[in-house]
Scaffold this active site. Structure first.
Site, PDB file in Angstrom:
ATOM      1  N   GLY A 213     -61.892  51.450   8.906  1.00 32.61           N
ATOM      2  CA  GLY A 213     -60.862  51.802   8.182  1.00 32.61           C
ATOM      3  C   GLY A 213     -60.843  50.542   7.062  1.00 32.61           C
TER       4      GLY A 213
ATOM      5  N   ASP B 134     -62.650  58.379  20.634  1.00 27.05           N
ATOM      6  CA  ASP B 134     -61.497  58.899  20.095  1.00 27.05           C
ATOM      7  C   ASP B 134     -60.049  58.467  21.122  1.00 27.05           C
ATOM      8  OD1 ASP B 134     -59.377  60.559  19.330  1.00 27.05           O
ATOM      9  OD2 ASP B 134     -60.638  62.533  19.269  1.00 27.05           O
TER      10      ASP B 134
ATOM     11  N   THR C  88     -53.685  58.448   8.649  1.00 30.55           N
ATOM     12  CA  THR C  88     -52.952  57.750   7.426  1.00 30.55           C
ATOM     13  C   THR C  88     -52.818  58.838   6.302  1.00 30.55           C
ATOM     14  OG1 THR C  88     -55.126  56.874   6.657  1.00 30.55           O
ATOM     15  CG2 THR C  88     -53.744  55.489   8.426  1.00 30.55           C
TER      16      THR C  88
ATOM     17  N   THR D 266     -45.607  50.827   9.459  1.00 30.88           N
ATOM     18  CA  THR D 266     -45.233  51.326   8.392  1.00 30.88           C
ATOM     19  C   THR D 266     -43.865  51.226   7.607  1.00 30.88           C
ATOM     20  OG1 THR D 266     -45.502  53.381   6.626  1.00 30.88           O
ATOM     21  CG2 THR D 266     -45.178  53.730   9.003  1.00 30.88           C
ATOM     22  N   ASP D 267     -43.651  51.074   6.400  1.00 27.10           N
ATOM     23  CA  ASP D 267     -42.420  51.220   5.770  1.00 27.10           C
ATOM     24  C   ASP D 267     -41.828  52.626   5.856  1.00 27.10           C
ATOM     25  OD1 ASP D 267     -44.400  51.856   4.135  1.00 27.10           O
ATOM     26  OD2 ASP D 267     -43.305  51.638   2.192  1.00 27.10           O
TER      27      ASP D 267
ATOM     28  N   TYR E 173     -45.605  61.683   9.322  1.00 28.13           N
ATOM     29  CA  TYR E 173     -46.325  60.605   9.265  1.00 28.13           C
ATOM     30  C   TYR E 173     -45.367  59.583  10.072  1.00 28.13           C
ATOM     31  CZ  TYR E 173     -48.550  56.062   7.878  1.00 28.13           C
ATOM     32  OH  TYR E 173     -49.121  54.929   7.839  1.00 28.13           O
TER      33      TYR E 173
ATOM     34  N   TRP F 112     -47.545  49.878   1.313  1.00 28.09           N
ATOM     35  CA  TRP F 112     -48.224  50.169   0.056  1.00 28.09           C
ATOM     36  C   TRP F 112     -49.533  49.235   0.131  1.00 28.09           C
ATOM     37  CZ3 TRP F 112     -45.037  50.612  -5.079  1.00 28.09           C
ATOM     38  CH2 TRP F 112     -44.036  51.468  -4.821  1.00 28.09           C
TER      39      TRP F 112
HETATM   40  N1  LIG Z   1     -52.504  52.626   3.735  1.00 27.19           N
HETATM   41  C1  LIG Z   1     -51.417  52.156   3.707  1.00 27.19           C
HETATM   42  O1  LIG Z   1     -50.732  52.404   2.568  1.00 27.19           O
HETATM   43  C2  LIG Z   1     -50.767  51.847   4.991  1.00 27.19           C
HETATM   44  C3  LIG Z   1     -49.218  51.535   4.778  1.00 27.19           C
HETATM   45  C4  LIG Z   1     -48.550  50.941   5.910  1.00 27.19           C
HETATM   46  C5  LIG Z   1     -49.126  50.938   7.088  1.00 27.19           C
HETATM   47  N2  LIG Z   1     -50.343  51.695   7.141  1.00 27.19           N
HETATM   48  C6  LIG Z   1     -51.179  51.352   8.548  1.00 27.19           C
HETATM   49  O2  LIG Z   1     -51.859  50.392   8.510  1.00 27.19           O
HETATM   50  C7  LIG Z   1     -52.978  50.751   9.632  1.00 27.19           C
HETATM   51  C8  LIG Z   1     -54.317  50.850   9.032  1.00 27.19           C
HETATM   52  O3  LIG Z   1     -54.292  51.743   7.645  1.00 27.19           O
HETATM   53  P1  LIG Z   1     -55.547  51.980   6.857  1.00 27.19           P
HETATM   54  O4  LIG Z   1     -55.048  52.422   5.216  1.00 27.19           O
HETATM   55  O5  LIG Z   1     -56.658  50.798   7.031  1.00 27.19           O
HETATM   56  O6  LIG Z   1     -56.185  53.274   7.584  1.00 27.19           O
HETATM   57  P2  LIG Z   1     -57.521  54.027   7.333  1.00 27.19           P
HETATM   58  O7  LIG Z   1     -58.332  53.483   6.422  1.00 27.19           O
HETATM   59  O8  LIG Z   1     -57.312  55.441   7.427  1.00 27.19           O
HETATM   60  O9  LIG Z   1     -58.185  53.704   8.857  1.00 27.19           O
HETATM   61  C9  LIG Z   1     -57.851  54.332  10.017  1.00 27.19           C
HETATM   62  C10 LIG Z   1     -59.247  54.378  10.825  1.00 27.19           C
HETATM   63  O10 LIG Z   1     -58.606  55.048  12.288  1.00 27.19           O
HETATM   64  C11 LIG Z   1     -59.866  56.157  12.571  1.00 27.19           C
HETATM   65  N3  LIG Z   1     -59.160  57.067  13.254  1.00 27.19           N
HETATM   66  C12 LIG Z   1     -58.462  58.278  12.876  1.00 27.19           C
HETATM   67  N4  LIG Z   1     -58.154  58.881  13.876  1.00 27.19           N
HETATM   68  C13 LIG Z   1     -58.901  58.232  15.239  1.00 27.19           C
HETATM   69  C14 LIG Z   1     -59.037  58.714  16.491  1.00 27.19           C
HETATM   70  N5  LIG Z   1     -58.435  59.830  17.023  1.00 27.19           N
HETATM   71  N6  LIG Z   1     -59.705  57.772  17.359  1.00 27.19           N
HETATM   72  C15 LIG Z   1     -60.149  56.529  16.984  1.00 27.19           C
HETATM   73  N7  LIG Z   1     -60.017  56.229  15.673  1.00 27.19           N
HETATM   74  C16 LIG Z   1     -59.252  57.222  14.714  1.00 27.19           C
HETATM   75  C17 LIG Z   1     -60.281  56.470  11.194  1.00 27.19           C
HETATM   76  O11 LIG Z   1     -61.281  57.306  11.173  1.00 27.19           O
HETATM   77  P3  LIG Z   1     -61.538  58.609   9.975  1.00 27.19           P
HETATM   78  O12 LIG Z   1     -61.449  57.733   8.580  1.00 27.19           O
HETATM   79  O13 LIG Z   1     -62.910  59.208  10.539  1.00 27.19           O
HETATM   80  O14 LIG Z   1     -60.390  59.383  10.383  1.00 27.19           O
HETATM   81  C18 LIG Z   1     -60.293  55.202  10.344  1.00 27.19           C
HETATM   82  O15 LIG Z   1     -61.477  54.641  10.319  1.00 27.19           O
HETATM   83  C19 LIG Z   1     -52.560  52.192  10.235  1.00 27.19           C
HETATM   84  O16 LIG Z   1     -51.899  52.084  11.551  1.00 27.19           O
HETATM   85  C20 LIG Z   1     -51.563  52.709   9.168  1.00 27.19           C
HETATM   86  O17 LIG Z   1     -50.564  53.439   9.438  1.00 27.19           O
HETATM   87  C21 LIG Z   1     -51.046  51.804   6.225  1.00 27.19           C
END
Ligand SMILES: NC(=O)c1ccc[n+]([C@@H]2O[C@H](COP(=O)([O-])OP(=O)(O)OC[C@H]3O[C@@H](n4cnc5c(N)ncnc54)[C@H](OP(=O)(O)O)[C@@H]3O)[C@@H](O)[C@H]2O)c1
Length: 281
Positions: free
Chosen positions: A10, A35, A60, A99-100, A123, A148
């Site tokens: 990710g 998974d 996400t 997350t926020d 979420y 963000w």
């Molecule tokens: N992006 C934001 O703005 C933001 C803000 C605050 C907090 N966060 C948190 O930061 C963290 C990282 O976010 P990110 O943006 O890097 O997320 P991301 O790019 O969506 O990466 C998440 C990864 O987890 C994998 N995943 C999903 N379901 C799964 C499962 N059942 N088993 C194993 N792996 C699984 C996804 O695979 P697939 O792509 O194949 O589904 C993806 O590779 C998350 O915890 C998110 O909640 C994000």
């Protein structure tokens, strides 16, 4: 240290694997390897024999979570519990990215780590459920709430804005949702420091400064040199399935008091991101 990173393909996970590889023995896993919602997940995670797990895997897609709450709670709630169970079994620390969106955005001033969460949608609620499992099952944990987030290895707000600006010449962006954009590489550097400290607990970690999505888009377009007009609109002009917090600025209170450091202003992170992605030289 032997570090296992979930969600390693990710946006954040990819940068984290790279950032930590210099000082740690890093193993990255993603859904193709395991998974996290599967019943055998705790045992399989324990089988990697890590000394620390950084849990970035999550569902996400905020609107996707709203449309399919079962999937959201399975991945963000139960999946996180499975990771925590593995850490419990091994008696090792876990770092969980939250997350926020656990806040409702009604406070009107920056949220501290001890403020009462009250998510507006599935979420945020499912991510908060993940936090609960981590706190219930483990003594040694870090919960890092960020906001963000954007980085090179994923589709994000900036890449979307730049593509639309190039294509349409005029873009409309909401001006009544306020937060702190966070550059994934800045977050990774802070996490690297945090996990070497053993100073467990809940931390808010975001770049400093505050802006609306409109301000963020305007600065992005300006720095990129693309000739496009950015116009402010209100959230009511851009309805989405999920209600988003109007004000979700995170005060990095515990980080700043513990480490005597503030993450740099969001504009500097943005500038470096645009260089990293070669939007600017
Ligand atoms: N992006 C934001 O703005 C933001 C803000 C605050 C907090 N966060 C948190 O930061 C963290 C990282 O976010 P990110 O943006 O890097 O997320 P991301 O790019 O969506 O990466 C998440 C990864 O987890 C994998 N995943 C999903 N379901 C799964 C499962 N059942 N088993 C194993 N792996 C699984 C996804 O695979 P697939 O792509 O194949 O589904 C993806 O590779 C998350 O915890 C998110 O909640 C994000």
């Amino acid at each position: 240290m032997k570090v296992l990173i979930t969600g390693a393909k990710g946006m954040l996970g990819t940068d984290l694997c790279r950032e930590l590889a210099a000082d740690h023995q890093v193993t990255g896993i993603d859904i193709q390897d395991l998974d996290i919602i599967a019943g055998e997940a705790p045992g399989k995670i324990a089988g990697y024999e890590p000394e620390l797990v950084l849990h970035c895997a999550a569902m996400t897609n905020v609107d996707g979570c709203e449309k399919d709450p079962d999937a959201a709670y399975a991945v963000n709630g139960l999946g996180t519990k499975n990771v925590a169970l593995a850490c419990h079994q091994l008696d090792i620390p876990m770092l969980y990215i939250s997350t926020d969106f656990v806040f409702d955005g009604k406070k009107g001033e920056p949220y501290c780590e001890w403020d009462q969460p009250n998510p507006l949608g599935h979420y945020g609620r499912s991510k908060l459920d993940g936090e609960k499992s981590v706190r219930e099952l483990l003594k040694k944990f870090y919960i890092v709430r960020t906001s963000w987030l954007y980085g090179k290895h994923g589709r994000n707000f900036i890449s979307t804005i730049l593509a639309k600006a190039q294509e349409a010449g005029t873009i409309k962006v909401v001006n009544d949702q306020v937060g702190s954009p966070t550059y994934a590489r800045d977050l990774c550097r802070a996490i690297a420091r945090l996990i070497s400290s053993n100073k467990y607990g809940t931390y808010h970690l975001s770049n400093s400064g505050v802006c609306s999505w409109f301000d963020f888009a305007k600065k992005t377009v300006e720095l990129s040199g693309i000739k496009a007009e950015v116009l402010p609109i209100s959230s009511s002009d851009y309805p989405t399935p999920t209600k988003r917090p109007a004000y979700s600025v995170l005060r990095n209170f515990c980080w700043e008091r513990t480490f005597g450091e503030t993450l740099r202003p969001w504009e500097e992170g943005l500038n470096d991101y645009l260089k990293e992605t070669e939007y600017i030289k």
